[in-house]
Structure formats: structure tokens, C-alpha cells
Design an enzyme around this catalytic site. Structure first.
Site, PDB file in Angstrom:
ATOM      1  N   SER A  50      21.496  25.729  38.226  1.00 55.84           N
ATOM      2  CA  SER A  50      20.518  26.548  37.505  1.00 55.84           C
ATOM      3  C   SER A  50      19.374  26.864  38.464  1.00 55.84           C
ATOM      4  O   SER A  50      19.223  26.196  39.499  1.00 55.84           O
ATOM      5  CB  SER A  50      19.983  25.798  36.282  1.00 55.84           C
ATOM      6  OG  SER A  50      19.168  24.713  36.707  1.00 55.84           O
ATOM      7  N   ASP A  85      23.987  29.444  38.008  1.00 57.56           N
ATOM      8  CA  ASP A  85      24.126  29.413  36.548  1.00 57.56           C
ATOM      9  C   ASP A  85      22.933  30.129  35.899  1.00 57.56           C
ATOM     10  O   ASP A  85      21.780  29.819  36.215  1.00 57.56           O
ATOM     11  CB  ASP A  85      24.177  27.935  36.112  1.00 57.56           C
ATOM     12  CG  ASP A  85      24.529  27.758  34.656  1.00 57.56           C
ATOM     13  OD1 ASP A  85      25.269  28.602  34.105  1.00 57.56           O
ATOM     14  OD2 ASP A  85      24.067  26.757  34.058  1.00 57.56           O
ATOM     15  N   ASP A 106      22.569  36.602  34.283  1.00 56.57           N
ATOM     16  CA  ASP A 106      22.388  36.537  32.838  1.00 56.57           C
ATOM     17  C   ASP A 106      21.401  37.605  32.386  1.00 56.57           C
ATOM     18  O   ASP A 106      20.188  37.391  32.383  1.00 56.57           O
ATOM     19  CB  ASP A 106      21.903  35.134  32.443  1.00 56.57           C
ATOM     20  CG  ASP A 106      21.720  35.000  30.938  1.00 56.57           C
ATOM     21  OD1 ASP A 106      21.912  36.005  30.221  1.00 56.57           O
ATOM     22  OD2 ASP A 106      21.387  33.891  30.482  1.00 56.57           O
ATOM     23  N   HIS A 178      23.480  25.520  24.221  1.00 56.66           N
ATOM     24  CA  HIS A 178      23.303  24.491  25.251  1.00 56.66           C
ATOM     25  C   HIS A 178      22.682  23.240  24.624  1.00 56.66           C
ATOM     26  O   HIS A 178      21.946  23.326  23.652  1.00 56.66           O
ATOM     27  CB  HIS A 178      22.346  24.997  26.340  1.00 56.66           C
ATOM     28  CG  HIS A 178      22.882  26.165  27.106  1.00 56.66           C
ATOM     29  ND1 HIS A 178      22.289  27.399  27.087  1.00 56.66           N
ATOM     30  CD2 HIS A 178      23.949  26.273  27.929  1.00 56.66           C
ATOM     31  CE1 HIS A 178      22.966  28.224  27.881  1.00 56.66           C
ATOM     32  NE2 HIS A 178      23.990  27.573  28.391  1.00 56.66           N
ATOM     33  N   HIS A 208      29.974  28.499  27.391  1.00 60.89           N
ATOM     34  CA  HIS A 208      28.810  27.685  27.775  1.00 60.89           C
ATOM     35  C   HIS A 208      28.596  26.608  26.713  1.00 60.89           C
ATOM     36  O   HIS A 208      29.199  26.643  25.651  1.00 60.89           O
ATOM     37  CB  HIS A 208      27.565  28.584  27.873  1.00 60.89           C
ATOM     38  CG  HIS A 208      27.513  29.379  29.146  1.00 60.89           C
ATOM     39  ND1 HIS A 208      26.565  29.181  30.107  1.00 60.89           N
ATOM     40  CD2 HIS A 208      28.322  30.359  29.614  1.00 60.89           C
ATOM     41  CE1 HIS A 208      26.779  30.009  31.119  1.00 60.89           C
ATOM     42  NE2 HIS A 208      27.842  30.746  30.836  1.00 60.89           N
ATOM     43  N   ASN A 232      26.875  20.421  31.207  1.00 59.36           N
ATOM     44  CA  ASN A 232      25.692  19.916  31.908  1.00 59.36           C
ATOM     45  C   ASN A 232      25.109  18.699  31.182  1.00 59.36           C
ATOM     46  O   ASN A 232      25.045  17.606  31.728  1.00 59.36           O
ATOM     47  CB  ASN A 232      24.646  21.043  32.022  1.00 59.36           C
ATOM     48  CG  ASN A 232      23.386  20.573  32.729  1.00 59.36           C
ATOM     49  OD1 ASN A 232      23.434  19.644  33.532  1.00 59.36           O
ATOM     50  ND2 ASN A 232      22.256  21.188  32.441  1.00 59.36           N
ATOM     51  N   THR A 233      24.728  18.897  29.920  1.00 58.65           N
ATOM     52  CA  THR A 233      24.024  17.841  29.186  1.00 58.65           C
ATOM     53  C   THR A 233      24.810  16.528  29.155  1.00 58.65           C
ATOM     54  O   THR A 233      24.237  15.444  29.284  1.00 58.65           O
ATOM     55  CB  THR A 233      23.733  18.322  27.744  1.00 58.65           C
ATOM     56  OG1 THR A 233      22.994  19.538  27.829  1.00 58.65           O
ATOM     57  CG2 THR A 233      22.941  17.312  26.957  1.00 58.65           C
TER      58      THR A 233
HETATM   59  P1  13P Z   1      25.589  21.931  28.055  1.00 60.46           P
HETATM   60  O1  13P Z   1      24.309  21.494  28.701  1.00 60.46           O
HETATM   61  O2  13P Z   1      25.469  22.064  26.603  1.00 60.46           O
HETATM   62  O3  13P Z   1      26.731  21.093  28.478  1.00 60.46           O
HETATM   63  O4  13P Z   1      25.853  23.424  28.585  1.00 60.46           O
HETATM   64  C1  13P Z   1      25.938  23.673  29.960  1.00 60.46           C
HETATM   65  C2  13P Z   1      25.964  25.123  30.250  1.00 60.46           C
HETATM   66  O5  13P Z   1      26.447  25.912  29.473  1.00 60.46           O
HETATM   67  C3  13P Z   1      25.405  25.565  31.532  1.00 60.46           C
HETATM   68  O6  13P Z   1      25.389  26.938  31.647  1.00 60.46           O
END
Ligand code: 13P
Length: 288
Positions: A50, A85, A106, A178, A208, A232-233
Site C-alpha cells: 500500500s 495496492d 484505484d 477491507h 479484495h 492483509n488484515t
Molecule cells: P484485508 O485487509 O481485509 O485482508 O484486505 C486486504 C486487501 O484487500 C488489500 O487490498
């Protein structure tokens, strides 16, 4: 192996009905864990960055140097794409210049005409350099880098208009967000996904917000054309939990404080486990 564009891995994934994971990186330990796991499982992988993580890691050039160095030192032979990202137009240009192999622009918050104009420009720039390009239609909600939005369902006609510009992959909102999903989340809109897939044909679709989506929904989304899933999370949570546990157990406290290498090791192991679980679920194991 050099960094590669995500085009070939995603074309194969779409045809083979599996998805390649995009795992976002935040530091050296995460990057190493993800690369090790991809190599061990012989899975293609996309490293997501990101703009906030880019700043944190000392800029895009530092990241390109780190990833390329690691791939060489660790003898990584599986396909790896280094991907911006949720890039802004300026961020996309900076990553192209720094040597990323894949870009997400984006423009979902822009009027569709402006999204199309800027995406077109980047299709041309990425095309010349052999980079893959992801575009987004329909804002994906939740919080990312401090920006909070609600989940939307993209308009399939707009998806077709953007797909026809020649992007490599398309992120389309289908009610995904997200971060953690709220208890009252309505789930993914498969009706929307089906309509988008019908309009965009072979275009690899991107999901995503891969954290917390139930397994059956992930599998159904893949069966309906999703070929890339972003996570990511979940890596952040497993890293945080393992680090917290290590500190609470006071393992490294012998009057000398915490050794940073030991302190970060449990989190790095936890990320490996999370990435492995996702690659198995997405079906990308052995597909390198
Ligand atoms: P999460 O953080 O919900 O896993 O999503 C990650 C994402 O979509 C990054 O672009």
C-alpha cells in the site's frame, strides 16, 4: 527468478479455477515469510504494497531492492509479482519508475470518465514496460490506510468499460470490505459477480478484503471468475497475536531487554502459517 508481471499467473489461475494470493507486506520479516512459504509450497505469489506501507518501508525503491535481494539470496524460483495496492495516479507512476512489476490504480472514487481516462494512460505505460495493471470499479469498503468506505456493488457495464481498456485484472466491489467483517455483513453478492463475469469474459477478477470471508464463499467466488484474492488484515492479526504472546511470556527478558530478532520471530512464523492456510484454500499450491 526476476520479478514478473502478474499477467501469466492470473491467466493460468482463471483458466485453472484457482486464485493467486496477494499478501501485503509491511517489513522485512513479513516479506521473507511470504516468499519462504510460496517457495516451500511451489505457489505463485503477489506481494502487495500500500502507499502507506511504501512510506513506512522507506520508499518504493527500497522495497524493490529488498525484494529483489531476498529473491536472489533465498533462491526463490516461483513467480513473484511486486504490486502496488490501491495506488493513486502519482503512486502508480512512482512505482513504475521504481521497478515494481505490477500496479493497481484505484480510480474507484473518481467519476467513471476520469477513472477511464487515467486507467487508459496507465494501460499504455504498463503495456510498454510489460507490467500488469489492476483497475478498480465500485469502491471496496472498510478501512485502508486510514480511509474508511462502505462496501459497494460495482455496475457490470462500468466493469466491462474498464476491462475493455486492456487492464490485466479487475477489482470489482461485490459487497466485500477491507478489515474485519461486521456481524451483520450481508455476504458477497454472487449475483453481481456473476453479472460482472458474464460481461468481462476471461478477465481475471480480484477479490479484495480476503480476511474473514467464509471458506465456502471464497470457493464460490473462485468458481465465478475470481483469480486473485488480497489478504492483509489476517496477517496483521496473526503477527500481532504471536508477538503479544511472546512479550507476555517475557521470554527474552533476562535483564537485557528484547532482542529484536527474537521478538519478531514468532510473528514471522505466524504469518507463514496464515499464508500457507490461504494458499491451500485458494488452490495455488503446486501451481508455480
Ligand atoms: P484485508 O485487509 O481485509 O485482508 O484486505 C486486504 C486487501 O484487500 C488489500 O487490498
Amino acid at each position: 527468478m526476476m520479478l514478473v508481471s502478474a499477467k501469466e499467473m492470473l491467466t493460468k489461475a482463471k483458466a485453472g479455477k484457482y486464485a493467486v494470493g496477494q499478501f501485503n507486506i509491511n517489513n522485512l520479516e513479513w516479506t521473507k515469510s511470504i516468499l519462504q512459504t510460496a517457495q516451500e509450497l511451489q505457489s505463485p505469489v503477489i506481494l502487495g504494497v500500500s502507499e502507506g506501507a511504501g512510506k513506512y518501508m522507506c520508499g518504493y525503491k527500497t522495497i524493490v531492492g529488498m525484494v529483489k535481494g531476498m529473491m536472489e539470496e533465498m533462491n526463490i524460483t516461483v513467480p513473484v509479482a511486486l504490486h502496488l495496492d490501491h495506488g493513486s495516479y502519482e503512486g502508480a507512476k512512482a512505482c513504475i519508475n521504481a521497478g515494481f512489476s505490477s500496479i493497481m490504480f484505484d480510480g474507484s472514487h473518481l467519476p467513471i470518465e476520469e477513472n477511464i481516462a487515467k486507467t487508459t494512460e496507465l494501460v499504455n505505460a504498463c503495456g510498454v514496460l510489460g507490467l500488469s495493471l489492476e483497475a478498480e470499479v465500485g469502491s471496496i469498503g472498510g478501512e485502508e490506510d486510514g480511509v474508511v468506505g462502505a462496501g459497494e456493488c460495482a455496475d457490470p457495464e462500468e466493469c466491462k468499460a474498464v476491462a475493455d481498456l486492456g487492464v490485466t485484472m479487475l477489482a470489482a466491489g461485490i459487497g466485500n470490505i477491507h478489515g474485519k467483517y461486521p456481524d451483520n455483513w450481508a455476504g458477497l453478492s454472487f449475483e453481481t459477480l456473476d453479472a460482472i463475469q458474464a460481461k468481462t469474459g476471461d478477465m481475471p477478477l480480484v477479490l479484495h478484503g480476503g480476511t474473514g470471508i467464509p471458506e465456502d464463499m471464497i470457493k464460490k467466488a473462485i468458481s465465478l471468475g475470481v483469480a486473485k484474492i488480497n489478504v492483509n488484515t489476517e496477517c496483521q492479526l496473526s503477527f500481532q497475536e504471536a508477538t503479544r504472546k511472546y512479550i507476555e511470556e517475557g521470554k527474552d527478558l533476562q535483564g537485557k531487554g528484547f532482542d529484536p530478532r527474537k521478538l519478531l520471530a514468532p510473528g514471522a512464523e505466524a504469518i507463514k502459517a496464515t499464508v500457507k492456510e490461504k494458499m491451500e484454500l485458494f488452490g495455488s499450491v503446486g501451481k508455480a
